[in-house]
Design a protein around this motif. Structure first.
Motif, PDB file in Angstrom:
ATOM      1  N   VAL A   1      19.802   4.955   1.650  1.00  0.00           N
ATOM      2  CA  VAL A   1      19.450   6.262   2.205  1.00  0.00           C
ATOM      3  C   VAL A   1      20.662   6.851   2.911  1.00  0.00           C
ATOM      4  CG1 VAL A   1      18.061   7.478   3.931  1.00  0.00           C
ATOM      5  CG2 VAL A   1      16.991   5.765   2.454  1.00  0.00           C
TER       6      VAL A   1
ATOM      7  N   HIS B   1      18.731   7.782  -1.982  1.00  0.00           N
ATOM      8  CA  HIS B   1      17.943   8.899  -1.457  1.00  0.00           C
ATOM      9  C   HIS B   1      18.778   9.604  -0.389  1.00  0.00           C
ATOM     10  CE1 HIS B   1      14.388   7.117  -3.400  1.00  0.00           C
ATOM     11  NE2 HIS B   1      14.929   5.962  -3.015  1.00  0.00           N
TER      12      HIS B   1
ATOM     13  N   SER C   1      18.122  11.039  -5.450  1.00  0.00           N
ATOM     14  CA  SER C   1      16.948  11.807  -5.051  1.00  0.00           C
ATOM     15  C   SER C   1      17.280  12.570  -3.775  1.00  0.00           C
ATOM     16  CB  SER C   1      15.753  10.876  -4.798  1.00  0.00           C
ATOM     17  OG  SER C   1      15.422  10.156  -5.973  1.00  0.00           O
TER      18      SER C   1
ATOM     19  N   TYR D   1      16.156  15.192  -0.624  1.00  0.00           N
ATOM     20  CA  TYR D   1      14.998  15.584   0.172  1.00  0.00           C
ATOM     21  C   TYR D   1      15.416  16.623   1.212  1.00  0.00           C
ATOM     22  CZ  TYR D   1      13.189  11.067  -1.514  1.00  0.00           C
ATOM     23  OH  TYR D   1      12.805  10.001  -2.293  1.00  0.00           O
TER      24      TYR D   1
ATOM     25  N   LEU E   1      10.558   9.965   5.003  1.00  0.00           N
ATOM     26  CA  LEU E   1      10.688   8.844   4.063  1.00  0.00           C
ATOM     27  C   LEU E   1       9.775   7.673   4.424  1.00  0.00           C
ATOM     28  CD1 LEU E   1      14.569   8.770   3.487  1.00  0.00           C
ATOM     29  CD2 LEU E   1      12.850   9.925   2.118  1.00  0.00           C
TER      30      LEU E   1
ATOM     31  N   TRP F   1       9.334   4.614   2.301  1.00  0.00           N
ATOM     32  CA  TRP F   1      10.401   3.641   2.151  1.00  0.00           C
ATOM     33  C   TRP F   1      10.574   2.782   3.409  1.00  0.00           C
ATOM     34  CZ3 TRP F   1      12.035   2.593  -2.489  1.00  0.00           C
ATOM     35  CH2 TRP F   1      11.929   3.577  -3.479  1.00  0.00           C
TER      36      TRP F   1
END
Length: 290
Positions: free
Chosen positions: A118, A141, A169, A171, A181, A184
């Motif tokens: 992330v 992400h 990805s 966001y 998130l 996750w």
């Protein structure tokens, strides 16, 4: 039509940039020339003569750089790791210092199959795309709250995907959101972040003051407004053994490690210096509390 020596055009450009106070006038002059000619900087010596139109175009770019328009805005690109990014007005330009944070993050992923990563406060998508490039098996992400920056990140992510690289990805979200998130939570191998961290009121170069988005640079009175949320978010997302790396101001060599240490689920807290020996980013691991 007579052609002109490129070497002399670069020397003239260097003089103009030096008078304007640009920190690296020779480097910038050569990079602008290389950009115009579509060659690598190291290959400029192989272009002894150029047309007058090239000299005029170089002079125009140099005039704009002399007003402290960022070099990357003039070339339209910046880079991190093995990734070239499109950048311009409305998004933070990645800095070379962040390469050290990237290297630490990639080292923590060694031996981890199909890691989950992330990138918080992704901006142009720099760290997320650099990790995806280096680790095609990773699920990456990236989160950004500013719509303008997110548009740049989407542009860069689309370009990397179209080149056949691993997609990421994206966001639209805020690290201050405790539900960010949530799916996750406890599953992430690595969290990286280059947040806004400069204390409000700190003098910054003209390129930053006039061209980087204010909210991408300054992090409140002590510079830690966003960092505090990043630490909390990372502590929530990481799996046991997972790592977090957060870039910070050079005045934060004690305060950011203290924020990480205060989270009981984090251990192995360390601060790291940049190439100039200044405190630059802090790291920690998610403890296995059994």
């Amino acid at each position: 039509m007579s052609r002109h020596p490129l070497r002399l055009a670069i020397l003239d450009a260097e003089r103009v940039l030096s008078v304007a106070g640009v920190p690296s006038p020779r480097t910038d002059a050569e990079l602008l020339a290389a950009h115009l000619l579509g060659v690598e900087r190291t290959k400029l010596m192989m272009v002894p003569l150029v047309d007058p139109a090239v000299v005029e175009a170089l002079n125009d770019l140099v005039r704009r750089r002399a007003t402290r328009v960022p070099l990357q805005h003039l070339t339209g690109t910046s880079s991190i790791g093995d990734v070239s990014l499109a950048v311009g007005p409305g998004v933070f330009v990645p800095r070379p210092e962040t390469e050290l944070l990237l290297a630490w993050g990639l080292a923590t992923l060694e031996g981890v199959d199909s890691p989950v990563v992330v990138d918080l406060c992704t901006g142009s998508g720099a760290l997320a795309l650099a990790v995806a490039k280096a680790r095609p098996d990773a699920a990456v992400h990236a989160v950004e709250r500013d719509s303008g920056a997110l548009a740049w990140a989407r542009r860069n992510a689309d370009a990397q995907a179209q080149a056949g690289e691993t997609p990421i990805s994206l966001y639209s979200g805020d690290v201050a959101d405790s539900m960010l998130l949530m799916e996750w939570e406890g599953l992430v191998d690595l969290v990286v972040c280059n947040p806004p961290y400069v204390p409000e009121g700190t003098p910054v170069p003209p390129e930053v003051r006039a061209h980087d988005p204010h909210d991408a640079v300054f992090g409140g009175r002590d510079g830690l407004d966003v960092v505090r949320h990043v630490v909390g978010c990372a502590a929530r997302l990481l799996k046991p053994g997972g790592g977090v790396a957060v870039e910070h101001d050079d005045t934060h060599g004690g305060s950011v490690p203290a924020l990480l240490t205060a989270r009981k689920v984090l251990d192995s807290v360390q601060d790291h210096t940049d190439l100039a020996g200044r405190p630059r980013f802090a790291t920690a691991r998610r403890a296995d509390l059994g």
